[in-house]
Design an enzyme around this catalytic site. Structure first.
Site, short mmCIF file in Angstrom:
data_model
loop_
_atom_site.label_atom_id
_atom_site.label_comp_id
_atom_site.label_asym_id
_atom_site.label_seq_id
_atom_site.Cartn_x
_atom_site.Cartn_y
_atom_site.Cartn_z
N CYS A 74 0.82 -1.22 0.00
CA CYS A 74 0.00 0.00 0.00
C CYS A 74 0.85 1.26 0.00
O CYS A 74 0.48 2.28 -0.60
CB CYS A 74 -0.97 0.00 1.18
SG CYS A 74 -0.18 0.11 2.81
N HIS B 45 -1.95 1.77 7.30
CA HIS B 45 -2.31 1.61 5.89
C HIS B 45 -2.18 2.97 5.21
O HIS B 45 -2.51 4.00 5.79
CB HIS B 45 -3.75 1.09 5.77
CG HIS B 45 -4.21 0.88 4.37
ND1 HIS B 45 -3.59 0.00 3.50
CD2 HIS B 45 -5.24 1.44 3.66
CE1 HIS B 45 -4.22 0.01 2.33
NE2 HIS B 45 -5.22 0.89 2.41
#
Length: 332
Positions: A26, A272
């Site tokens: 990510c 994230h």
């Protein structure tokens, strides 16, 4: 036409493609979205004749290929496994969490090391180069020592009492008092004396990268600071930090427009990355979360200011020059 199909149509027509999350990618996915929105890089890489480059481990070559793919009109996520494997070969390992600012600087460093066209490599670095003058002034005799250097991003510390980007910039360029054990040797005085230390701007880049340092070591424990920090969609650098400009600073255009925001959600041990990016074609905001790309708004971007929301802006990308800012949701 359903909203889902309409969303896919806009993604295809305007070339906004997602990136599948492979092996905790990510962080890299998010940076690729910001680099894709930095169209100046893709334009420079297109000029690069890559015939003599070793393919497998060459970061700029693989970057060139993935940026071309991300401009395609396919509805599928852009292929970028080769780029991820290339980073892995160059010690940006898969299956690990990474710091976005560190990986961003690594990529720029690889471009300098691995491009055989030195002129183009320097042009890419110059997009981000912030030329500065480090100043050390003796508090007793007022003698001044200077040293020129450059930064590729502005590392701004977050403080509870600094709740805006403008506050952080002002703090970054303030003169710091060096006293007691921090005194520096002054040649005219012949001894260590109290001093003032600071940074002055010599020139500003086309692309201004701002790193909001939200991770801090507190008694051996790395923690994330979620305190609220606002940032403008446009601002004039020369007005915010007028006193930080060197006497030789001559740039007339210092207005910047935000075009990408790297967002971190979660905590230091489990986080994230996603991104808000402004598209070159229609000047609208989009939200990229790995393979999912959706149209967004400036109001959505402002949710990353922090505070109680764990989705916080971590890197800001500004482009120099005046760009028309549209807010379709505010019209009518």
């Amino acid at each position: 036409m359903s909203s889902r199909i309409c969303g896919l149509f806009f993604r295809s027509y305007f070339g906004m493609r997602g990136l599948t999350n492979h092996h905790l990618s990510c962080c890299v996915n998010t940076l690729l979205q910001t680099l894709s929105s930095t169209w100046e890089i893709a334009d420079l890489l297109e000029k690069w004749e890559t015939g003599g480059s070793c393919e497998a481990g060459n970061v700029p070559l693989q970057l060139k290929r993935v940026l071309v793919a991300m401009r395609g009109d396919s509805l599928q996520p852009a292929p970028h496994r080769d780029f991820l494997q290339c980073l892995h070969t160059n010690n940006i390992r898969l299956n690990r969490q990474h710091d976005a600012d560190e990986v961003f600087l690594f990529i720029l460093n690889f471009i300098q090391k691995q491009m055989d066209d030195r002129a183009l490599a320097l042009e890419i670095q110059d997009l981000y180069r912030i030329s500065v003058e480090n100043v050390l002034q003796c508090s007793e005799c007022s003698s001044v020592r200077t040293r020129t250097s450059y930064l590729l991003s502005l590392p701004l510390h977050i403080k509870d009492d600094h709740n805006s980007l403008e506050d952080c910039l002002t703090s970054f360029f303030e003169l710091q008092e060096l006293t007691d054990l921090n005194c520096c040797f002054c040649a005219p005085c012949g001894r260590k004396t109290p001093s003032k230390q600071g940074i002055r701007l010599l020139s500003l880049p086309r692309i201004l990268c701002v790193h909001l340092k939200r991770f801090r070591n507190m008694r051996g424990d790395l923690r994330k600071l979620d305190c609220r920090l606002t940032f403008p969609e446009t601002f004039d650098f020369s007005e915010v930090v007028r006193d930080a400009l060197s006497s030789t600073f001559t740039q007339e255009v210092c207005r910047y427009t935000l075009y990408a925001v790297v967002v971190h959600s979660g905590v230091t041990s489990c986080g994230h990355y996603t991104a808000y990016v402004r598209h070159r074609g229609n000047n609208r905001w989009y939200y990229a979360d790995d393979s999912d790309v959706q149209e967004a708004s400036w109001e959505d971007v402002k949710t990353t200011y922090g505070g109680k929301n764990s989705n916080t802006a971590y890197m800001l990308m500004y482009r120099r020059g005046s760009v028309q800012v549209e807010h379709p949701e505010a019209s009518g």
